[in-house]
Motif scaffolding. Structure first.
Motif, PDB file in Angstrom:
ATOM      1  N   LEU A 218       5.066  -2.888   4.376  1.00  0.00           N
ATOM      2  CA  LEU A 218       4.042  -3.781   3.839  1.00  0.00           C
ATOM      3  C   LEU A 218       4.168  -5.186   4.407  1.00  0.00           C
ATOM      4  CD1 LEU A 218       1.657  -4.184   1.983  1.00  0.00           C
ATOM      5  CD2 LEU A 218       3.241  -4.736   0.125  1.00  0.00           C
ATOM      6  N   SER A 219       5.403  -5.682   4.564  1.00  0.00           N
ATOM      7  CA  SER A 219       5.564  -7.012   5.148  1.00  0.00           C
ATOM      8  C   SER A 219       5.046  -7.035   6.584  1.00  0.00           C
ATOM      9  CB  SER A 219       7.037  -7.440   5.098  1.00  0.00           C
ATOM     10  OG  SER A 219       7.851  -6.532   5.811  1.00  0.00           O
ATOM     11  N   HIS A 220       5.219  -5.926   7.291  1.00  0.00           N
ATOM     12  CA  HIS A 220       4.696  -5.823   8.659  1.00  0.00           C
ATOM     13  C   HIS A 220       3.168  -5.855   8.643  1.00  0.00           C
ATOM     14  CE1 HIS A 220       4.746  -4.717  12.893  1.00  0.00           C
ATOM     15  NE2 HIS A 220       3.878  -3.758  12.637  1.00  0.00           N
ATOM     16  N   VAL A 221       2.555  -5.104   7.731  1.00  0.00           N
ATOM     17  CA  VAL A 221       1.092  -5.104   7.615  1.00  0.00           C
ATOM     18  C   VAL A 221       0.594  -6.489   7.210  1.00  0.00           C
ATOM     19  CG1 VAL A 221      -0.853  -4.152   6.308  1.00  0.00           C
ATOM     20  CG2 VAL A 221       0.992  -2.648   7.079  1.00  0.00           C
ATOM     21  N   VAL A 275      -7.734  -8.908   1.756  1.00  0.00           N
ATOM     22  CA  VAL A 275      -7.078  -8.347   0.579  1.00  0.00           C
ATOM     23  C   VAL A 275      -6.239  -7.137   0.963  1.00  0.00           C
ATOM     24  CG1 VAL A 275      -7.421  -7.382  -1.728  1.00  0.00           C
ATOM     25  CG2 VAL A 275      -8.974  -9.151  -0.870  1.00  0.00           C
ATOM     26  N   LEU A 276      -5.007  -7.108   0.477  1.00  0.00           N
ATOM     27  CA  LEU A 276      -4.147  -5.936   0.578  1.00  0.00           C
ATOM     28  C   LEU A 276      -4.077  -5.254  -0.784  1.00  0.00           C
ATOM     29  CD1 LEU A 276      -1.159  -7.305   2.720  1.00  0.00           C
ATOM     30  CD2 LEU A 276      -3.183  -6.069   3.491  1.00  0.00           C
ATOM     31  N   PRO A 277      -4.126  -3.936  -0.846  1.00  0.00           N
ATOM     32  CA  PRO A 277      -4.119  -3.256  -2.151  1.00  0.00           C
ATOM     33  C   PRO A 277      -2.894  -3.580  -2.994  1.00  0.00           C
ATOM     34  CG  PRO A 277      -4.748  -1.732  -0.397  1.00  0.00           C
ATOM     35  CD  PRO A 277      -4.292  -2.991   0.270  1.00  0.00           C
ATOM     36  N   GLU A 278      -1.752  -3.765  -2.356  1.00  0.00           N
ATOM     37  CA  GLU A 278      -0.515  -3.968  -3.114  1.00  0.00           C
ATOM     38  C   GLU A 278      -0.353  -5.402  -3.612  1.00  0.00           C
ATOM     39  OE1 GLU A 278       0.152  -0.754  -0.021  1.00  0.00           O
ATOM     40  OE2 GLU A 278      -0.764  -2.748  -0.111  1.00  0.00           O
ATOM     41  N   THR A 279      -0.865  -6.368  -2.868  1.00  0.00           N
ATOM     42  CA  THR A 279      -0.608  -7.780  -3.203  1.00  0.00           C
ATOM     43  C   THR A 279      -1.856  -8.592  -3.484  1.00  0.00           C
ATOM     44  OG1 THR A 279      -0.636  -8.398  -0.852  1.00  0.00           O
ATOM     45  CG2 THR A 279       1.492  -7.755  -1.801  1.00  0.00           C
ATOM     46  N   GLY A 280      -3.020  -8.037  -3.206  1.00  0.00           N
ATOM     47  CA  GLY A 280      -4.246  -8.801  -3.387  1.00  0.00           C
ATOM     48  C   GLY A 280      -4.519  -9.694  -2.177  1.00  0.00           C
TER      49      GLY A 280
END
Length: 316
Positions: A218-221, A275-280
């Protein structure tokens, strides 16, 4: 910004080796069947099953399962090599290279050397010679030395690629060394031509949280989506670089403070819609910085580092 898209060939290379190995053993099994060697079919057929399982583990499983895939592939390949060497007699030396090179391709250098040295007595016994010809021993040692050169050359090319590639390996932003070189050049040009220069110091506030809670994927994305958004917000002459894990510099040549504030606001608005699903929505703390008159590029670089650290500490 002119940032080329980098391919993912290196990422898919190990999986391609597994798929290729499965196909080769499948063809070998079919060939044994067509030749009427029905007694030789159980081993390669079983090996095909193990290689398919290893391929699925490599492609679909998390990183811990990659080691299991490697062990399955090596165990099956060693078993096939042992049986083939035992049956082939005087032509068995042709299979020595297969086991040696396969080990160097699948394992780290030290582990590959250890496994090859431990397996050497087994291969020599299976060859069935009471006295091993010196040429066979020389061939085996030559293969060991050749296999040693492969990872050494890979490491050398990897280091050379890193020094010649100006982009960060995780995203389409200049890596730390390159952005600092670009900053020094821009500061010198600004002082010589008396043109304005502004720098946005950007801290991705969700980076550490994403890495701790969801892992490196996720940090990479997150940084990839940020870089993509930032590049579409800026002009072609601007330069985005990764100064630290979660800190980026955006160099804005020929841009005064008012222009930099406009770029800052435009970037924040663009990130609000990313927007990312995990973090908004992606969140970032952004600071506008400008070099002082007659400030040395090294001093200004150090000041930018200090400002980046201050933004990170502000989160805590």
């Amino acid at each position: 910004m002119d940032n080329p898209t980098r391919g993912s060939t290196t990422t898919h290379l190990p999986l391609s080796c597994y798929v290729g190995g499965s196909l080769i053993v499948t063809v070998y099994t079919v060939w044994q069947y067509l030749m009427g060697h029905y007694g030789n079919l159980p081993l390669p057929a079983t090996l095909v099953f193990f290689l398919v399982v290893a391929t699925l583990l490599r492609s679909l499983g998390p990183p811990p399962f990659h080691r299991i895939a490697t062990m399955l592939a090596l165990a099956g390949a060693y078993l096939l090599t042992a049986v083939t060497i035992y049956r082939m007699g005087e032509w068995s030396t042709l299979w020595l290279g297969f086991s040696v090179i396969l080990t160097f391709l699948a394992l780290p250098l030290a582990a590959a050397w250890t496994v090859n040295l431990l397996l050497a007595p087994l291969w020599l016994v299976l060859m069935g010679d009471s006295s091993i010809p010196p040429v066979t021993l020389l061939t085996y040692l030559s293969l060991l030395l050749f296999g040693t050169l492969v990872p050494w050359e890979q490491n050398r090319l990897r280091a050379r690629l890193y020094t010649s590639n100006q982009y960060d390996p995780s995203c389409d932003a200049l890596h730390s060394g390159r952005i600092r070189e670009r900053l020094a050049a821009e500061v010198a040009r600004t002082q010589m031509l008396e043109r304005p220069l502004s720098v946005l110091v950007i801290h991705l506030t969700q980076y550490d949280m994403a890495h701790e809670q969801f892992g490196s994927r996720l940090s990479h994305v997150l940084i990839q989506r940020f870089c993509h958004t930032a590049q579409h917000t800026c002009r072609g002459q601007d330069s985005l670089g990764r100064a630290d894990d979660s800190v980026f510099w955006l160099l804005l040549p020929n841009t005064g403070e008012n222009g930099a504030l406009m770029v800052k606001n435009r970037l924040i608005s663009a990130l609000d819609t990313t927007v990312l699903p995990e973090t908004g929505p992606i969140r970032a703390d952004i600071l506008v910085s400008r070099p002082r008159p007659e400030e040395d590029p090294t001093e200004y670089c150090h000041r930018l580092d200090t400002q980046g650290i201050a933004l990170k500490e502000h989160m805590h």
